[in-house]
Design a protein around this motif. Sequence first.
Motif, PDB file in Angstrom:
ATOM      1  N   ARG A 151       6.830   0.515   0.501  1.00  0.00           N
ATOM      2  CA  ARG A 151       5.397   0.702   0.744  1.00  0.00           C
ATOM      3  C   ARG A 151       4.864   1.892  -0.057  1.00  0.00           C
ATOM      4  N   LYS A 152       5.643   2.976  -0.082  1.00  0.00           N
ATOM      5  CA  LYS A 152       5.246   4.153  -0.848  1.00  0.00           C
ATOM      6  C   LYS A 152       5.095   3.791  -2.322  1.00  0.00           C
ATOM      7  N   TRP A 153       6.053   3.046  -2.833  1.00  0.00           N
ATOM      8  CA  TRP A 153       6.062   2.600  -4.221  1.00  0.00           C
ATOM      9  C   TRP A 153       4.797   1.789  -4.517  1.00  0.00           C
ATOM     10  N   ARG A 201      -0.925   1.205  -6.523  1.00  0.00           N
ATOM     11  CA  ARG A 201      -2.353   1.004  -6.257  1.00  0.00           C
ATOM     12  C   ARG A 201      -3.169   2.200  -6.738  1.00  0.00           C
ATOM     13  N   PHE A 202      -2.631   3.401  -6.537  1.00  0.00           N
ATOM     14  CA  PHE A 202      -3.307   4.614  -7.006  1.00  0.00           C
ATOM     15  C   PHE A 202      -3.507   4.567  -8.515  1.00  0.00           C
ATOM     16  N   PHE A 203      -2.475   4.157  -9.275  1.00  0.00           N
ATOM     17  CA  PHE A 203      -2.595   4.105 -10.734  1.00  0.00           C
ATOM     18  C   PHE A 203      -3.673   3.118 -11.182  1.00  0.00           C
ATOM     19  N   ASP A 221       6.900  10.750  -7.838  1.00  0.00           N
ATOM     20  CA  ASP A 221       7.073  10.015  -6.581  1.00  0.00           C
ATOM     21  C   ASP A 221       7.358   8.543  -6.840  1.00  0.00           C
ATOM     22  N   TRP A 222       6.687   7.954  -7.839  1.00  0.00           N
ATOM     23  CA  TRP A 222       6.903   6.542  -8.176  1.00  0.00           C
ATOM     24  C   TRP A 222       8.345   6.340  -8.643  1.00  0.00           C
ATOM     25  N   ARG A 223       8.814   7.223  -9.517  1.00  0.00           N
ATOM     26  CA  ARG A 223      10.191   7.110 -10.016  1.00  0.00           C
ATOM     27  C   ARG A 223      11.195   7.234  -8.880  1.00  0.00           C
ATOM     28  N   ASP A 224      10.972   8.208  -7.993  1.00  0.00           N
ATOM     29  CA  ASP A 224      11.884   8.388  -6.856  1.00  0.00           C
ATOM     30  C   ASP A 224      11.886   7.160  -5.946  1.00  0.00           C
ATOM     31  N   ASN A 253      14.789  -0.697   2.585  1.00  0.00           N
ATOM     32  CA  ASN A 253      14.014   0.471   2.997  1.00  0.00           C
ATOM     33  C   ASN A 253      12.527   0.183   2.759  1.00  0.00           C
ATOM     34  N   PHE A 254      11.887  -0.389   3.763  1.00  0.00           N
ATOM     35  CA  PHE A 254      10.505  -0.833   3.612  1.00  0.00           C
ATOM     36  C   PHE A 254       9.521   0.325   3.493  1.00  0.00           C
TER      37      PHE A 254
END
Length: 71
Positions: free
Chosen positions: A37-39, A44-46, A18-21, A32-33
Amino acid sequence: MSGYEALANAVILQAVRDWRDACRINKSYPENFAEERKWKDIERFFRSDWFSVLTNLDGRLLLRKLQEEQA
């Protein structure tokens, strides 16, 4: 490998994908905010305590390696 370990590994691998995408999309469409935000949420998860509960991996080191891969 226990079921817990397999699930934890799957969660982490999906976060990497997901991070790479999100990174790829953010580079192509910086306005594309939602992807940005997802990135940031994945980053933050890592760095989170939750990541440390799932694995013995160093999440900050993993994140640095992912960032180097994109450079």
